[in-house]
Design a protein around this motif. Structure first.
Motif, PDB file in Angstrom:
ATOM      1  N   SER A  97     -54.156  13.565  67.093  1.00 40.40           N
ATOM      2  CA  SER A  97     -54.036  13.171  68.495  1.00 40.40           C
ATOM      3  C   SER A  97     -54.806  14.146  69.381  1.00 40.40           C
ATOM      4  N   VAL A  98     -55.119  13.693  70.593  1.00 36.29           N
ATOM      5  CA  VAL A  98     -55.742  14.522  71.618  1.00 36.29           C
ATOM      6  C   VAL A  98     -54.698  14.768  72.704  1.00 36.29           C
ATOM      7  N   VAL A 132     -54.754  17.900  67.929  1.00 27.83           N
ATOM      8  CA  VAL A 132     -53.503  18.179  67.220  1.00 27.83           C
ATOM      9  C   VAL A 132     -53.479  17.429  65.889  1.00 27.83           C
ATOM     10  N   ILE A 133     -53.195  18.142  64.822  1.00 28.36           N
ATOM     11  CA  ILE A 133     -53.043  17.540  63.495  1.00 28.36           C
ATOM     12  C   ILE A 133     -51.580  17.648  63.083  1.00 28.36           C
ATOM     13  N   SER A 134     -50.960  16.499  62.804  1.00 24.86           N
ATOM     14  CA  SER A 134     -49.558  16.452  62.373  1.00 24.86           C
ATOM     15  C   SER A 134     -49.491  16.295  60.862  1.00 24.86           C
ATOM     16  N   LEU A 135     -48.640  17.084  60.234  1.00 25.99           N
ATOM     17  CA  LEU A 135     -48.460  17.030  58.793  1.00 25.99           C
ATOM     18  C   LEU A 135     -47.387  15.996  58.442  1.00 25.99           C
ATOM     19  N   PRO A 136     -47.300  15.596  57.169  1.00 24.69           N
ATOM     20  CA  PRO A 136     -46.274  14.620  56.773  1.00 24.69           C
ATOM     21  C   PRO A 136     -44.867  15.087  57.128  1.00 24.69           C
ATOM     22  N   ARG A 137     -44.025  14.151  57.513  1.00 20.93           N
ATOM     23  CA  ARG A 137     -42.656  14.447  57.901  1.00 20.93           C
ATOM     24  C   ARG A 137     -41.875  15.062  56.741  1.00 20.93           C
ATOM     25  N   GLN A 138     -41.113  16.109  57.056  1.00 24.76           N
ATOM     26  CA  GLN A 138     -40.223  16.753  56.092  1.00 24.76           C
ATOM     27  C   GLN A 138     -38.786  16.538  56.584  1.00 24.76           C
ATOM     28  N   ALA A 147     -55.893  23.218  67.828  1.00 23.26           N
ATOM     29  CA  ALA A 147     -56.909  24.136  68.343  1.00 23.26           C
ATOM     30  C   ALA A 147     -57.647  23.409  69.453  1.00 23.26           C
ATOM     31  N   GLY A 148     -58.236  24.168  70.341  1.00 22.29           N
ATOM     32  CA  GLY A 148     -58.974  23.548  71.438  1.00 22.29           C
ATOM     33  C   GLY A 148     -59.478  24.594  72.412  1.00 22.29           C
TER      34      GLY A 148
END
Length: 227
Positions: A97-98, A132-138, A147-148
């Motif tokens: 996402s941005v 934004v990078i989201s990892l698999p749900r735990q 980062a940006g």
């Protein structure tokens, strides 16, 4: 810090604040609001075109800032402050996402020497644009990292030397900054907790290459879908 350095610093910061300070701050604030408005419009148009989800959220936390070493500010120490703001989040896929944000943050540093006890306080209106990078749900937890870059305008600048606080004149302080942003956090049932590091690229002083801001944020918040 030597006595001569203290005297030079006191001379620089005891000059009365000029009308340029007010007009520059207002102009920078208008430019940042315009930039954020354009980002929001662009994201809304993109969302309408591609049907991706838009979320919004709020942020509140603490900052721990310092300055890079310089002749005017030798051996600066960390200073606490605040972070508050909001954001929108455009999900371009299930994992990316941005996220443009509008944040009011306090940075600065403490100055400690045998002949000096001081604090530099710098308040900024900051607009980070994050990928934004989201990892698999735990379970209920979704880890993410980002980062940006950011653009910011200084809205307040003061220095306290040996108990006497003074505004830093507008012709001595640099009113705009750009920087890098790096962080990570977790999303749990509508709430977020994250840690962030920011680094300024421009000097805070108008006529030198140093010092530059550095800050670490710890931020709590919420995230809710628009639709």
């Amino acid at each position: 810090m030597h006595t001569s350095s203290v005297t030079v610093m006191q001379q620089r910061v005891t000059t009365s604040l000029s009308d340029t300070y007010t007009s520059t701050v207002r102009r920078n604030g208008m430019n940042l609001r315009l930039s954020l408005t354009l980002c929001v419009c662009l994201l809304l148009v993109t969302n309408s075109s591609f049907g991706q989800e838009i979320s919004y959220g709020g942020l509140l936390g603490s900052s721990l800032g310092t300055l890079t070493n310089s002749d005017d500010f030798p051996d600066p120490r960390s200073k606490g402050g605040y972070v508050a703001g909001g954001y929108i989040d455009l999900a371009l896929s299930d994992f990316f996402s941005v996220r443009p944000q509008l944040i009011l943050v306090q940075k600065g540093a403490k100055l400690e020497a045998p002949d000096l006890d001081g604090t530099v306080t710098l308040d900024y209106l900051e607009v980070p644009i994050l990928g934004v990078i989201s990892l698999p749900r735990q379970g209920p937890v979704v880890p993410f990292f980002y980062a940006g870059g950011s653009v910011s305008a200084n809205v307040n600048a003061t220095v306290e030397l040996n108990g006497v606080e003074t505004d830093i004149p507008g012709d001595h302080i640099r009113r705009n900054d750009i920087g890098g942003v790096f962080g990570a956090g977790v999303y749990v049932d509508g709430y977020t907790l994250e840690a962030r590091y920011t680094t300024g690229i421009n000097s805070i002083m108008a006529d030198t290459n140093h010092p530059k801001t550095r800050a670490f944020y710890v931020i709590g918040g919420f995230k809710l879908p628009v639709r």
